[in-house]
Design a protein around this motif. Sequence first.
Motif, PDB file in Angstrom:
ATOM      1  N   GLY A 189       0.787  -1.225   0.000  1.00 32.21           N
ATOM      2  CA  GLY A 189       0.000   0.000   0.000  1.00 32.21           C
ATOM      3  C   GLY A 189       0.820   1.276   0.000  1.00 32.21           C
ATOM      4  N   GLY A 190       2.094   1.156   0.141  1.00 32.32           N
ATOM      5  CA  GLY A 190       2.979   2.324   0.158  1.00 32.32           C
ATOM      6  C   GLY A 190       4.377   1.880   0.534  1.00 32.32           C
ATOM      7  N   GLY A 191       5.309   2.787   0.460  1.00 31.04           N
ATOM      8  CA  GLY A 191       6.695   2.415   0.747  1.00 31.04           C
ATOM      9  C   GLY A 191       7.033   2.409   2.225  1.00 31.04           C
ATOM     10  N   ARG A 192       6.164   2.978   3.068  1.00 33.49           N
ATOM     11  CA  ARG A 192       6.543   3.149   4.477  1.00 33.49           C
ATOM     12  C   ARG A 192       6.706   1.813   5.201  1.00 33.49           C
ATOM     13  NH1 ARG A 192       1.509   4.271   3.433  1.00 33.49           N
ATOM     14  NH2 ARG A 192      -0.053   2.970   4.443  1.00 33.49           N
ATOM     15  N   VAL A 193       5.839   0.814   4.907  1.00 34.53           N
ATOM     16  CA  VAL A 193       5.943  -0.478   5.596  1.00 34.53           C
ATOM     17  C   VAL A 193       7.213  -1.230   5.154  1.00 34.53           C
ATOM     18  CG1 VAL A 193       4.845  -2.688   6.053  1.00 34.53           C
ATOM     19  CG2 VAL A 193       3.461  -0.618   5.948  1.00 34.53           C
ATOM     20  N   PRO A 194       7.485  -1.352   3.840  1.00 36.09           N
ATOM     21  CA  PRO A 194       8.766  -1.955   3.464  1.00 36.09           C
ATOM     22  C   PRO A 194       9.961  -1.204   4.050  1.00 36.09           C
ATOM     23  CG  PRO A 194       7.329  -1.845   1.560  1.00 36.09           C
ATOM     24  CD  PRO A 194       6.634  -1.104   2.659  1.00 36.09           C
ATOM     25  N   LEU A 195       9.850   0.116   4.139  1.00 29.73           N
ATOM     26  CA  LEU A 195      10.936   0.896   4.743  1.00 29.73           C
ATOM     27  C   LEU A 195      11.116   0.514   6.211  1.00 29.73           C
ATOM     28  CD1 LEU A 195      12.989   3.226   4.818  1.00 29.73           C
ATOM     29  CD2 LEU A 195      11.088   4.776   5.308  1.00 29.73           C
ATOM     30  N   ALA A 196      10.000   0.418   6.952  1.00 32.94           N
ATOM     31  CA  ALA A 196      10.080   0.057   8.368  1.00 32.94           C
ATOM     32  C   ALA A 196      10.662  -1.345   8.543  1.00 32.94           C
ATOM     33  CB  ALA A 196       8.684   0.141   9.005  1.00 32.94           C
ATOM     34  N   VAL A 197      10.200  -2.281   7.714  1.00 32.21           N
ATOM     35  CA  VAL A 197      10.713  -3.653   7.801  1.00 32.21           C
ATOM     36  C   VAL A 197      12.190  -3.685   7.394  1.00 32.21           C
ATOM     37  CG1 VAL A 197      10.461  -5.994   6.898  1.00 32.21           C
ATOM     38  CG2 VAL A 197       8.430  -4.647   7.430  1.00 32.21           C
ATOM     39  N   GLY A 198      12.541  -2.868   6.409  1.00 29.44           N
ATOM     40  CA  GLY A 198      13.946  -2.802   5.982  1.00 29.44           C
ATOM     41  C   GLY A 198      14.846  -2.282   7.081  1.00 29.44           C
ATOM     42  N   ILE A 199      14.379  -1.253   7.804  1.00 37.33           N
ATOM     43  CA  ILE A 199      15.168  -0.719   8.921  1.00 37.33           C
ATOM     44  C   ILE A 199      15.348  -1.791   9.995  1.00 37.33           C
ATOM     45  CG2 ILE A 199      15.077   0.947  10.831  1.00 37.33           C
ATOM     46  CD1 ILE A 199      13.808   2.942   8.876  1.00 37.33           C
ATOM     47  N   LEU A 200      14.266  -2.524  10.262  1.00 33.54           N
ATOM     48  CA  LEU A 200      14.337  -3.610  11.244  1.00 33.54           C
ATOM     49  C   LEU A 200      15.353  -4.670  10.814  1.00 33.54           C
ATOM     50  CD1 LEU A 200      12.762  -5.052  13.742  1.00 33.54           C
ATOM     51  CD2 LEU A 200      11.623  -6.332  11.934  1.00 33.54           C
ATOM     52  N   GLN A 201      15.268  -5.045   9.550  1.00 33.33           N
ATOM     53  CA  GLN A 201      16.117  -6.111   9.011  1.00 33.33           C
ATOM     54  C   GLN A 201      17.584  -5.701   9.007  1.00 33.33           C
ATOM     55  OE1 GLN A 201      14.163  -7.839   5.618  1.00 33.33           O
ATOM     56  NE2 GLN A 201      16.102  -8.518   4.770  1.00 33.33           N
ATOM     57  N   GLU A 202      17.859  -4.505   8.519  1.00 37.48           N
ATOM     58  CA  GLU A 202      19.254  -4.057   8.431  1.00 37.48           C
ATOM     59  C   GLU A 202      19.850  -3.778   9.805  1.00 37.48           C
ATOM     60  OE1 GLU A 202      21.217  -3.923   5.689  1.00 37.48           O
ATOM     61  OE2 GLU A 202      19.536  -4.950   4.744  1.00 37.48           O
ATOM     62  N   SER A 203      18.996  -3.594  10.819  1.00 35.29           N
ATOM     63  CA  SER A 203      19.487  -3.384  12.181  1.00 35.29           C
ATOM     64  C   SER A 203      19.752  -4.704  12.899  1.00 35.29           C
ATOM     65  CB  SER A 203      18.480  -2.555  12.987  1.00 35.29           C
ATOM     66  OG  SER A 203      18.285  -1.292  12.383  1.00 35.29           O
ATOM     67  N   GLY A 204      19.452  -5.815  12.222  1.00 34.91           N
ATOM     68  CA  GLY A 204      19.768  -7.128  12.789  1.00 34.91           C
ATOM     69  C   GLY A 204      18.733  -7.654  13.761  1.00 34.91           C
ATOM     70  N   PHE A 205      17.479  -7.149  13.677  1.00 38.59           N
ATOM     71  CA  PHE A 205      16.435  -7.603  14.596  1.00 38.59           C
ATOM     72  C   PHE A 205      15.459  -8.560  13.914  1.00 38.59           C
ATOM     73  CE2 PHE A 205      17.286  -3.250  16.522  1.00 38.59           C
ATOM     74  CZ  PHE A 205      18.104  -3.767  17.525  1.00 38.59           C
ATOM     75  N   GLY A 206      15.874  -9.213  12.853  1.00 42.02           N
ATOM     76  CA  GLY A 206      14.991 -10.143  12.155  1.00 42.02           C
ATOM     77  C   GLY A 206      14.140  -9.419  11.121  1.00 42.02           C
ATOM     78  N   THR A 207      13.061 -10.067  10.718  1.00 38.65           N
ATOM     79  CA  THR A 207      12.206  -9.468   9.692  1.00 38.65           C
ATOM     80  C   THR A 207      10.737  -9.778   9.982  1.00 38.65           C
ATOM     81  OG1 THR A 207      11.913  -9.220   7.305  1.00 38.65           O
ATOM     82  CG2 THR A 207      12.250 -11.457   8.132  1.00 38.65           C
ATOM     83  N   ILE A 208       9.859  -9.183   9.205  1.00 38.46           N
ATOM     84  CA  ILE A 208       8.413  -9.443   9.276  1.00 38.46           C
ATOM     85  C   ILE A 208       7.968  -9.850   7.882  1.00 38.46           C
ATOM     86  CG2 ILE A 208       6.141  -8.386   9.632  1.00 38.46           C
ATOM     87  CD1 ILE A 208       7.506  -6.477  11.632  1.00 38.46           C
ATOM     88  N   THR A 209       7.296 -10.991   7.779  1.00 41.56           N
ATOM     89  CA  THR A 209       6.884 -11.458   6.457  1.00 41.56           C
ATOM     90  C   THR A 209       5.610 -10.745   6.009  1.00 41.56           C
ATOM     91  OG1 THR A 209       5.504 -13.245   7.296  1.00 41.56           O
ATOM     92  CG2 THR A 209       7.837 -13.737   6.992  1.00 41.56           C
ATOM     93  N   PHE A 210       5.311 -10.912   4.725  1.00 42.19           N
ATOM     94  CA  PHE A 210       4.116 -10.314   4.116  1.00 42.19           C
ATOM     95  C   PHE A 210       2.851 -10.752   4.866  1.00 42.19           C
ATOM     96  CE2 PHE A 210       0.802  -9.847   0.957  1.00 42.19           C
ATOM     97  CZ  PHE A 210       1.172  -8.704   0.260  1.00 42.19           C
ATOM     98  N   LEU A 211       2.766 -12.057   5.135  1.00 47.54           N
ATOM     99  CA  LEU A 211       1.587 -12.615   5.789  1.00 47.54           C
ATOM    100  C   LEU A 211       1.489 -12.147   7.236  1.00 47.54           C
ATOM    101  CD1 LEU A 211      -0.603 -14.379   4.612  1.00 47.54           C
ATOM    102  CD2 LEU A 211       0.558 -16.384   5.528  1.00 47.54           C
ATOM    103  N   GLU A 212       2.627 -12.104   7.933  1.00 52.01           N
ATOM    104  CA  GLU A 212       2.618 -11.654   9.338  1.00 52.01           C
ATOM    105  C   GLU A 212       2.090 -10.237   9.446  1.00 52.01           C
ATOM    106  OE1 GLU A 212       6.347 -14.181  11.290  1.00 52.01           O
ATOM    107  OE2 GLU A 212       6.720 -12.236  10.348  1.00 52.01           O
ATOM    108  N   TRP A 213       2.518  -9.373   8.511  1.00 50.76           N
ATOM    109  CA  TRP A 213       2.061  -7.981   8.559  1.00 50.76           C
ATOM    110  C   TRP A 213       0.549  -7.891   8.367  1.00 50.76           C
ATOM    111  CZ3 TRP A 213       3.731  -3.316   9.963  1.00 50.76           C
ATOM    112  CH2 TRP A 213       2.911  -2.234   9.628  1.00 50.76           C
TER     113      TRP A 213
END
Length: 475
Positions: A202-226
């Motif tokens: 729906g927009g770039g903000r959610v992939p951006l938030a997940v990307g920040i989480l991922q690149e910070s080493g805290f794991g990730t959130i999948t499409f379905l989980e979101w």
Amino acid sequence: MKIKIDTRPLWIVLLSRWWRFPVYVLLGYFLYRSYGLTPPTGLTIEGFRALMVFLTCLILWVFHLLPLPITGLFALVAPPLMGVMSVKQAFTFFGSEPVFFILGVFILAAALLKSGLSTRLALRLLRSSAKSPKRLILQVMFASALLSFIMSEHAVAAMMFPLVVIITQALQFQPQGGSYGRILFLAMAWGCVVGGIATMLGGGRVPLAVGILQESGFGTITFLEWSRAVFPIVLVLFAFCYVLLTRYYPIDVDSVEEADKTLAEQVAKLGRPLLEEHFLGLLLVGAVLGWMFLGHRIGMATISILAVVLLFMFRVVSWEDLQENVEWGIILMYGGAIGISSILNSTGAGLWLAHTYVVPHLHSPWILIAVLSLATILLTEAMSNSAVVAVLLPIGMSVAKSFGLDPKVTVFAVGTASGLAYALPMSTPSVALAYSSGYLRLKEVVVPAAIMVAVSYGALLLTAKFWWPLLGIRI
């Protein structure tokens, strides 16, 4: 050619054109001075300099002193210049998976727009409406929300806007001439807003938030989980939005038969779907299924890029078409935001900031989520929602870590709240487009928009309290 002469006093003209330069000089001097300063106790020299770069980017993002993508580029080059990391390390953030996932999603959305498939889908959804004015409002909301599940809400609003204009013209409405036209444009804008939080597309903000989480080493959130986590919020807000629009504003029209006839003519003009549209529809369904069920195994970006490659292999769109329709600049902004967030985390600057200035004022993880969500919702009315994510999420994740809380919770809270903007034209393009119709005035929108903000905030907190624990997301 008509020449317009600026008759204001010279000093006002100069100030209006050049006021940013003294600010740039001050920011440059601020970075230069901080380079030689001794860091506070508990903070490394790299962390201190990373924090100075973050504060500089914060000022540039909040006050729009530079275009958002340009600040993103600055966030990439400033850390090497300040000695925080090597040039090679800094530029690797542009090669991160979230950036390519966003790139693929934007290209697919542009292909949907260019092919006309999204317009055909929207017309079909609207055409199925009955002759009831309330039913037409529901159909406009439903079409806007449903299409925002698979496309950027900005693109959906841009596509829906001319269709709603056609409807209002068919009903012979005039701007400021009645409330039904106002309801239709708000149904379009708020339908996009509500639907835009349902998935990562729906927009770039959610992939951006997940990307920040991922690149910070805290794991990730999948499409379905979101989608599972936010879907109750979408259902509640969609239902409440419809009730609010149809109860708050009077419906000053008895029939919308003319609009229905006009929509039928538009559908007839499109003719039968082309082979390319069939292929694009199948490709999109395949990509969504891939993101849902294979994203955690082969990578979200892999599926996005593979879908884009297939798009070109079967000649659905040309590269020239995409060049005009993809928001290339925002991808630069995301690369910089992910980079600066990762640097704050790797140098320990985010954690130090949280421990020193934020955690002492918060007494529980719940207060953190409540404050973070509220700050995000309020800021996103006046700032780019991506900039809000870039500013608040790194600090929020660091505070969450201090409480022993999974940083993913802050991604759900900030990522959702950053999409819930309803009132101001600068909040999101879908609301800005609704205002551009001439049917809306701020004083007529501010009360129902404030009600939507309050209900959205409550729905987010209640979902966090009662629904997220069932999914294993605990606060």
